[in-house]
Design a protein around this motif. Structure first.
Motif, mmCIF file in Angstrom:
data_model
loop_
_atom_site.group_PDB
_atom_site.id
_atom_site.type_symbol
_atom_site.label_atom_id
_atom_site.label_comp_id
_atom_site.label_asym_id
_atom_site.label_seq_id
_atom_site.Cartn_x
_atom_site.Cartn_y
_atom_site.Cartn_z
ATOM 1 N N MET A 1 0.811 -1.319 -0.157
ATOM 2 C CA MET A 1 -0.051 0.045 0.156
ATOM 3 C C MET A 1 0.842 1.184 0.051
ATOM 4 O O MET A 1 1.931 1.242 0.518
ATOM 5 C CB MET A 1 -0.915 -0.196 1.373
ATOM 6 N N ALA A 2 0.370 2.310 -0.506
ATOM 7 C CA ALA A 2 1.227 3.565 -0.749
ATOM 8 C C ALA A 2 0.529 4.585 0.214
ATOM 9 O O ALA A 2 -0.609 4.655 0.632
ATOM 10 C CB ALA A 2 1.124 4.183 -1.985
ATOM 11 N N ALA A 3 1.304 5.280 0.791
ATOM 12 C CA ALA A 3 0.646 6.516 1.906
ATOM 13 C C ALA A 3 1.904 7.512 1.936
ATOM 14 O O ALA A 3 2.862 7.532 1.284
ATOM 15 C CB ALA A 3 1.054 5.821 3.283
ATOM 16 N N ALA A 4 1.179 8.884 2.040
ATOM 17 C CA ALA A 4 1.808 9.989 1.969
ATOM 18 C C ALA A 4 3.090 9.827 2.889
ATOM 19 O O ALA A 4 3.024 9.114 3.650
ATOM 20 C CB ALA A 4 1.042 11.155 2.418
ATOM 21 N N PRO A 5 4.320 10.825 2.823
ATOM 22 C CA PRO A 5 5.297 10.879 3.610
ATOM 23 C C PRO A 5 4.757 11.083 5.150
ATOM 24 O O PRO A 5 3.735 11.932 5.084
ATOM 25 C CB PRO A 5 6.237 11.736 3.184
ATOM 26 N N ALA A 6 5.405 10.440 5.882
ATOM 27 C CA ALA A 6 5.008 10.714 7.299
ATOM 28 C C ALA A 6 5.136 12.115 7.866
ATOM 29 O O ALA A 6 6.521 12.560 7.760
ATOM 30 C CB ALA A 6 5.800 9.738 8.445
ATOM 31 N N PRO A 7 4.299 12.610 8.497
ATOM 32 C CA PRO A 7 4.476 13.900 9.221
ATOM 33 C C PRO A 7 5.135 13.630 10.507
ATOM 34 O O PRO A 7 4.952 12.691 11.220
ATOM 35 C CB PRO A 7 2.978 14.350 9.457
ATOM 36 N N SER A 8 6.294 14.418 11.009
ATOM 37 C CA SER A 8 6.900 14.197 12.466
ATOM 38 C C SER A 8 7.377 12.925 12.750
ATOM 39 O O SER A 8 7.277 12.629 13.861
ATOM 40 C CB SER A 8 6.115 14.874 13.336
ATOM 41 N N GLY A 9 7.869 12.172 11.590
ATOM 42 C CA GLY A 9 8.693 11.015 12.130
ATOM 43 C C GLY A 9 7.567 9.876 12.185
ATOM 44 O O GLY A 9 7.797 8.848 12.929
ATOM 45 N N ASP A 10 6.410 9.945 12.293
ATOM 46 C CA ASP A 10 5.545 8.782 12.192
ATOM 47 C C ASP A 10 5.764 7.571 11.223
ATOM 48 O O ASP A 10 6.424 7.927 10.310
ATOM 49 C CB ASP A 10 3.921 9.191 12.024
ATOM 50 N N PHE A 11 5.055 6.478 11.363
ATOM 51 C CA PHE A 11 5.235 5.303 10.538
ATOM 52 C C PHE A 11 5.084 5.743 9.040
ATOM 53 O O PHE A 11 5.680 5.322 8.208
ATOM 54 C CB PHE A 11 4.573 4.123 11.092
ATOM 55 N N ALA A 12 3.914 6.416 8.974
ATOM 56 C CA ALA A 12 3.337 6.773 7.550
ATOM 57 C C ALA A 12 2.370 7.811 7.796
ATOM 58 O O ALA A 12 1.561 7.787 8.648
ATOM 59 C CB ALA A 12 2.916 5.569 6.708
ATOM 60 N N GLY A 13 2.244 8.465 6.708
ATOM 61 C CA GLY A 13 1.029 9.436 6.723
ATOM 62 C C GLY A 13 -0.344 8.854 6.194
ATOM 63 O O GLY A 13 -0.189 7.512 6.235
ATOM 64 N N GLU A 14 -1.153 9.464 5.688
ATOM 65 C CA GLU A 14 -2.595 9.002 5.338
ATOM 66 C C GLU A 14 -2.522 7.973 4.271
ATOM 67 O O GLU A 14 -1.475 8.441 3.037
ATOM 68 C CB GLU A 14 -3.288 10.287 4.794
ATOM 69 N N VAL A 15 -2.817 7.152 4.075
ATOM 70 C CA VAL A 15 -2.890 6.161 3.096
ATOM 71 C C VAL A 15 -3.411 6.714 1.620
ATOM 72 O O VAL A 15 -4.565 7.557 1.653
ATOM 73 C CB VAL A 15 -3.801 4.977 3.276
ATOM 74 N N ARG A 16 -2.602 6.609 0.546
ATOM 75 C CA ARG A 16 -3.179 7.179 -0.685
ATOM 76 C C ARG A 16 -4.382 6.521 -1.177
ATOM 77 O O ARG A 16 -4.494 5.361 -0.957
ATOM 78 C CB ARG A 16 -2.303 6.827 -1.831
ATOM 79 N N GLN A 17 -5.586 7.038 -1.621
ATOM 80 C CA GLN A 17 -6.765 6.831 -1.979
ATOM 81 C C GLN A 17 -7.086 6.986 -3.159
ATOM 82 O O GLN A 17 -6.561 8.082 -3.901
ATOM 83 C CB GLN A 17 -8.049 7.377 -1.126
ATOM 84 N N ALA A 18 -7.795 6.090 -4.206
ATOM 85 C CA ALA A 18 -8.307 6.402 -5.506
ATOM 86 C C ALA A 18 -9.423 5.672 -5.692
ATOM 87 O O ALA A 18 -9.618 4.533 -5.351
ATOM 88 C CB ALA A 18 -7.020 5.709 -6.531
ATOM 89 N N GLY A 19 -10.718 6.502 -5.988
ATOM 90 C CA GLY A 19 -11.887 5.860 -6.206
ATOM 91 C C GLY A 19 -12.348 5.116 -4.971
ATOM 92 O O GLY A 19 -13.215 4.314 -5.126
ATOM 93 N N GLY A 20 -11.959 5.915 -3.542
ATOM 94 C CA GLY A 20 -12.417 5.430 -2.484
ATOM 95 C C GLY A 20 -11.680 4.254 -1.806
ATOM 96 O O GLY A 20 -12.180 3.592 -1.003
ATOM 97 N N ALA A 21 -10.777 3.616 -2.565
ATOM 98 C CA ALA A 21 -10.065 2.524 -2.210
ATOM 99 C C ALA A 21 -8.767 2.966 -1.937
ATOM 100 O O ALA A 21 -8.154 3.759 -2.773
ATOM 101 C CB ALA A 21 -10.137 1.376 -3.305
#
Length: 104
Positions: free
Chosen positions: A48-68
């Protein structure tokens, strides 16, 4: 959440390769990640792909396309890099260099 946690527990118990990487190159429908065979990346592995992590978290928000969630599939696994393609239409424009990828 219980379903996803159960899946992760099963993967760990069965010693599936788990990894967290980064998209280091994005061009058209081909994405290069910074993890390869020596890190447990195998052909046809999905992530799965996610946005870069803000402030050193594991990952940012999971990228979504068409609600998935956006998924990538490894098509080639070199020793220290992987080449992946995006699954699903309309998602290839969403994944960017610097995005975080993790085993699904």
């Amino acid at each position: 959440l219980d379903y996803h946690v159960s899946g992760l527990v099963n993967k760990i118990a069965q010693r599936f390769p788990l990894f967290r990487g980064e998209v280091i190159k994005a061009s058209r429908n081909q994405f290069t990640i910074d993890k390869g065979a020596q890190d447990g990346v195998r052909i046809n592995a999905r992530m799965m792909a996610a946005a870069p992590a803000p402030s050193g978290d594991f990952a940012g928000e999971v990228r979504q396309a068409g609600g998935a969630p956006v998924e990538l599939r490894i098509t080639r696994a070199g020793r220290d890099y992987g080449i992946a393609e995006v699954l699903g239409s309309g998602a290839k424009e969403i994944v960017q260099e610097g995005d975080i990828v993790f085993a699904k």
